[in-house]
Structures are given as structure tokens and as C-alpha cells.
Motif scaffolding. Structure first.
Motif, PDB file in Angstrom:
ATOM      1  N   THR A 121       5.134   8.920  -1.261  1.00  0.00           N
ATOM      2  CA  THR A 121       4.650   7.643  -1.795  1.00  0.00           C
ATOM      3  C   THR A 121       5.732   7.156  -2.753  1.00  0.00           C
ATOM      4  O   THR A 121       6.596   7.946  -3.146  1.00  0.00           O
ATOM      5  CB  THR A 121       3.319   7.800  -2.560  1.00  0.00           C
TER       6      THR A 121
ATOM      7  N   THR B  98       5.640   6.793  -5.726  1.00  0.00           N
ATOM      8  CA  THR B  98       5.609   7.517  -6.997  1.00  0.00           C
ATOM      9  C   THR B  98       5.795   9.016  -6.805  1.00  0.00           C
ATOM     10  O   THR B  98       5.546   9.799  -7.713  1.00  0.00           O
ATOM     11  CB  THR B  98       4.287   7.245  -7.735  1.00  0.00           C
TER      12      THR B  98
ATOM     13  N   VAL C  93       2.833  13.400  -2.061  1.00  0.00           N
ATOM     14  CA  VAL C  93       1.483  13.932  -2.265  1.00  0.00           C
ATOM     15  C   VAL C  93       1.115  14.759  -1.032  1.00  0.00           C
ATOM     16  O   VAL C  93       1.715  14.612   0.032  1.00  0.00           O
ATOM     17  CB  VAL C  93       0.426  12.816  -2.463  1.00  0.00           C
TER      18      VAL C  93
ATOM     19  N   LYS D 211      -2.615   4.543  -4.232  1.00  0.00           N
ATOM     20  CA  LYS D 211      -1.186   4.862  -4.148  1.00  0.00           C
ATOM     21  C   LYS D 211      -0.366   3.646  -3.724  1.00  0.00           C
ATOM     22  O   LYS D 211       0.781   3.766  -3.300  1.00  0.00           O
ATOM     23  CB  LYS D 211      -0.965   6.009  -3.144  1.00  0.00           C
TER      24      LYS D 211
ATOM     25  N   ASP E 122      -3.789   0.377  -2.159  1.00  0.00           N
ATOM     26  CA  ASP E 122      -3.845   1.666  -1.464  1.00  0.00           C
ATOM     27  C   ASP E 122      -2.601   1.849  -0.600  1.00  0.00           C
ATOM     28  O   ASP E 122      -1.912   0.895  -0.259  1.00  0.00           O
ATOM     29  CB  ASP E 122      -5.084   1.735  -0.566  1.00  0.00           C
ATOM     30  N   GLN E 123      -2.364   3.105  -0.245  1.00  0.00           N
ATOM     31  CA  GLN E 123      -1.305   3.358   0.728  1.00  0.00           C
ATOM     32  C   GLN E 123      -1.949   3.774   2.038  1.00  0.00           C
ATOM     33  O   GLN E 123      -2.793   4.675   2.060  1.00  0.00           O
ATOM     34  CB  GLN E 123      -0.350   4.435   0.232  1.00  0.00           C
TER      35      GLN E 123
END
Lengths: 88, 301
Positions: free
Chosen positions: B228, B230, B233, B252, B263-264
Motif C-alpha cells: 500500500t 503507506t 500489509v 488504506k 479504501d484500497q
């Protein structure tokens, strides 16, 4: 309207070399930015004037230098006169 | 529009050299930039320029003489002359005060007025400067600190807030061109270009991503690491996942304007081993369902 160098060339129909020369002579003073030069409507109108003088009237480069210098002084005067007019 | 020959004051038989001579003589007197205060000059100049446009082009002149086009058929489009801008603030780099500088030294009312307007102009705010700054996709989501190198060799530190979109402009107050006197500097306007990313695409506040999974992960399920913006995960792939199965990683995505995050979406893609595997081939050859299952059944017309 803000143009980059390429757009300005297209808009005025000038050759790149000619524009470089005019910039060198400081007949045109576009904004300098990080990405290059920014040309405005003012620069476009001024380029048209120079073109008119050169190709329309057959003024040579030295003549254009003199004309632009006098014209800039003249507009400076007009501006001052305009300001005076408002102040009075 | 009047007859172009009359406008230029030449005979219809005039040579092109005569036409040019007549035009230059008139245009020199009438050019609006040489007559900034005379409104009628512009009208006359346009007329003269239009007439010259027509007569200087032998093709057009012939067609006009033959009556194929009228004089206004070649009228020039609306044009802005330099004088329209010359006394505006935009023409500032060109203005020149040497024409009356000597008046300002005197000790009378006029000199005082001139000096006052000169001061007003002298205290003008600096120009806004425009910059362009490309940033990575990930930086647009997480925010970043960037340093711009300016054409004059200086630098400008730019804090990219999280969640920027392509084409957005940041304004750094007071970081533009210096003003004159007490005018204060202008602003720096930084247009942000978000570079496309190989992995992520953005739609609104949501981010999409395609993740390859192996055949066994698809069939048996498993835990996989998913990138992601960031950081990575861990995500659980359910049993029996397929190419196109989309899963959601809540929160995410990109930061939302009003707070919170998008969201992702993770789209799975089943990938077979790069080199043919004899064991897999042998298994599929003996796999009963594999022979009866037709994935194109629904789409067949």
C-alpha cells in the motif's frame, strides 16, 4: 493566457532563432519560472508590434531598438499622466 | 468595408511596390502603438491593414479584382495591440520612467504628485511565480517534503500535504518575486504533477491495485503481502479466489478531504508458473472437473 515557449512560437508564427534574438535584445521579457519561460498576452501583443515594425514597415533592428525604447518611455509617461489625472 | 484601393489611395493599376509604399506611409502614421491616445487611429489602421492584406497578396488581389471576394472577406480577426496592455501592471518589466525622471527633482506640486505615484508604484507587491513539481504517486498519498531548485540557484522547500491530486496547485505565501519598497513579495504557485505509478491507480479517494497470486494460493487460500502507499500489509486470500476477485483493504486509500481515508481495492490475478510444470500437467490431465467445466458457458450466444 499564459504560454510556454513552444506555444508562443506557434501563436506568433516566429522562428525559434528569431525569438531567441528578441529575448537576447530584451525586446521581450517573459516571466522566468522553474519550468522555463512564461509568455503572457502582453508579450504576445508586443511580439506582434515588433513583427509589424519589422516585416510590415521594413524597420531594421537598430530602428526597432530605438522605437521600443522611446515607446516604453512614452507609455511610462502616459502611466504617470494617468496617475496624476486620478490624483488631481 | 470600403474599396481597398481607395483606403490605400492607390490606383487599381498600381504595382505591388506602389501598394507597399502607400501602405507603409499610412501605417507608420496610423499604427495604434504609435498612437496610443487616438481611438480613431486603430479603426483606420485596421482598415489600412485589411486593405494591404488583400492587395499585397496577388492571389487575393486577383480574386478581388474579379469580384470573387469582397473587401471585408479578408478582415483580420480581433487583435489586441500592445497599447492595450502597455500601461497595465502586466507590462511592468517594460515600463521606463526616464521620460520624466527629471521633473521629479523639482520642488513644486507637479513634482510632488509624480513622486507620490512613483512611490505607489515603487511599493508594488512582487509577482507570483509559477513552478511545476512532479511527485511520485506514493508521495501524493502520504505527503512529502520536497526541495525545488530555482532558476536563480536558490531553493524552495515545499511540504506536500497528503492526498494531493494531479494538477492541484499549492500556494506558498510570500515565496514569489520580491516586491518593491513596502509592497511585500508575491506568492509561489506550485502546480503538482502526480507521476503515474506502475502498481497503483487512483479513483477519487480509493486506490486500486492488481496483485498476482499463485494457483495454490487461489485454490487453497493463504496469506499474502500486499503493498500500500503507506507500506506493506498482510492480507488473507480466501479459498477459491479467482482472477478478478476484488478485496477491500479498509482505510488504506487516499486521505479524504473531510477526514478519514478511502479504501484500497486489491484485484487478484492468478498466475501459473513461468515454466511448464510436468506435475501440474499430469494432475490437470487426470482432473475430471477440469474437462467438464466451461468458463465460456455463460458468454456463449
Amino acid at each position: 493566457m499564459i504560454m510556454n515557449k513552444q506555444e508562443f512560437l506557434t501563436c506568433t508564427g516566429l522562428e525559434g532563432q528569431t525569438l531567441d534574438l528578441w529575448l537576447e535584445q530584451r525586446w521581450l521579457i517573459p516571466d522566468q519560472t522553474f519550468g522555463g519561460m512564461n509568455f503572457s498576452d502582453v508579450d504576445l501583443a508586443r511580439a506582434r508590434l515588433i513583427r509589424d515594425l519589422k516585416t510590415g514597415f521594413g524597420v531594421n533592428d537598430e530602428g526597432i531598438d530605438v522605437i521600443l525604447h522611446l515607446m516604453d518611455q512614452f507609455h511610462g509617461l502616459r502611466r504617470a499622466l494617468d496617475q496624476l489625472h486620478k490624483d488631481l | 468595408m470600403t474599396n481597398p484601393y481607395e483606403v490605400l489611395g492607390v490606383a487599381p493599376t498600381a504595382s505591388s511596390a506602389d501598394v507597399q509604399k502607400a501602405y507603409r506611409k499610412l501605417a507608420k502614421k496610423l499604427h495604434p502603438d504609435l498612437n496610443p491616445g487616438d481611438k480613431t487611429a486603430e479603426e483606420k489602421f485596421k482598415e489600412v491593414a485589411g486593405a494591404y492584406d488583400l492587395l499585397s497578396d496577388s492571389e487575393k488581389r486577383k480574386r478581388f479584382d474579379n469580384g470573387e471576394i469582397d473587401a471585408s472577406g479578408v478582415e483580420r480577426p480581433q487583435q489586441h495591440f500592445y497599447r492595450d496592455f502597455a500601461t497595465s501592471d502586466h507590462a511592468q518589466p517594460y515600463t521606463n520612467n526616464s521620460g520624466y525622471a527629471d521633473f521629479m527633482d523639482a520642488d513644486d506640486a507637479l513634482a510632488e504628485l509624480l513622486r507620490r505615484s512613483e512611490r505607489a508604484r515603487a511599493n508594488r507587491r512582487g509577482q507570483d511565480l509559477h513552478y511545476h513539481l512532479p511527485i511520485e504517486f506514493v508521495e501524493s498519498i502520504t505527503g512529502a517534503n520536497k526541495r525545488l531548485t530555482l532558476p536563480d540557484g536558490g531553493t524552495l522547500d515545499v511540504t506536500i500535504p497528503p492526498g494531493l491530486v494531479d494538477g492541484q496547485t499549492l500556494r506558498l505565501r510570500g515565496k514569489g518575486a520580491p516586491g518593491a519598497g513596502t509592497g511585500g513579495p508575491g506568492d509561489a504557485l506550485i502546480e503538482i504533477e502526480v507521476l503515474p505509478d506502475r502498481r497503483f491507480t487512483r479513483e477519487g479517494d480509493d486506490i486500486s491495485l492488481e496483485v498476482p497470486i499463485s494457483l495454490s494460493e487461489a485454490v487453497l487460500g493463504g496469506r499474502i503481502r500486499v503493498p500500500t502507499p503507506t507500506g506493506d500489509v498482510t492480507m488473507t486470500v480466501p479459498k477459491g479466489s479467482n482472477t478478478g476477485t476484488t478485496m477491500r483493504l479498509k482505510g488504506k486509500g487516499a486521505p479524504r478531504r473531510g477526514g478519514g481515508y478511502g479504501d484500497q481495492f486489491v484485484k487478484l490475478k492468478v498466475v501459473l508458473p513461468k515454466t511448464p510444470d510436468p506435475e501440474l500437467e499430469a494432475f490437470v490431465a487426470n482432473w475430471g472437473t477440469g474437462k467438464t467445466f466451461d468458463p465460456r458457458e455463460d458468454s456463449a450466444s
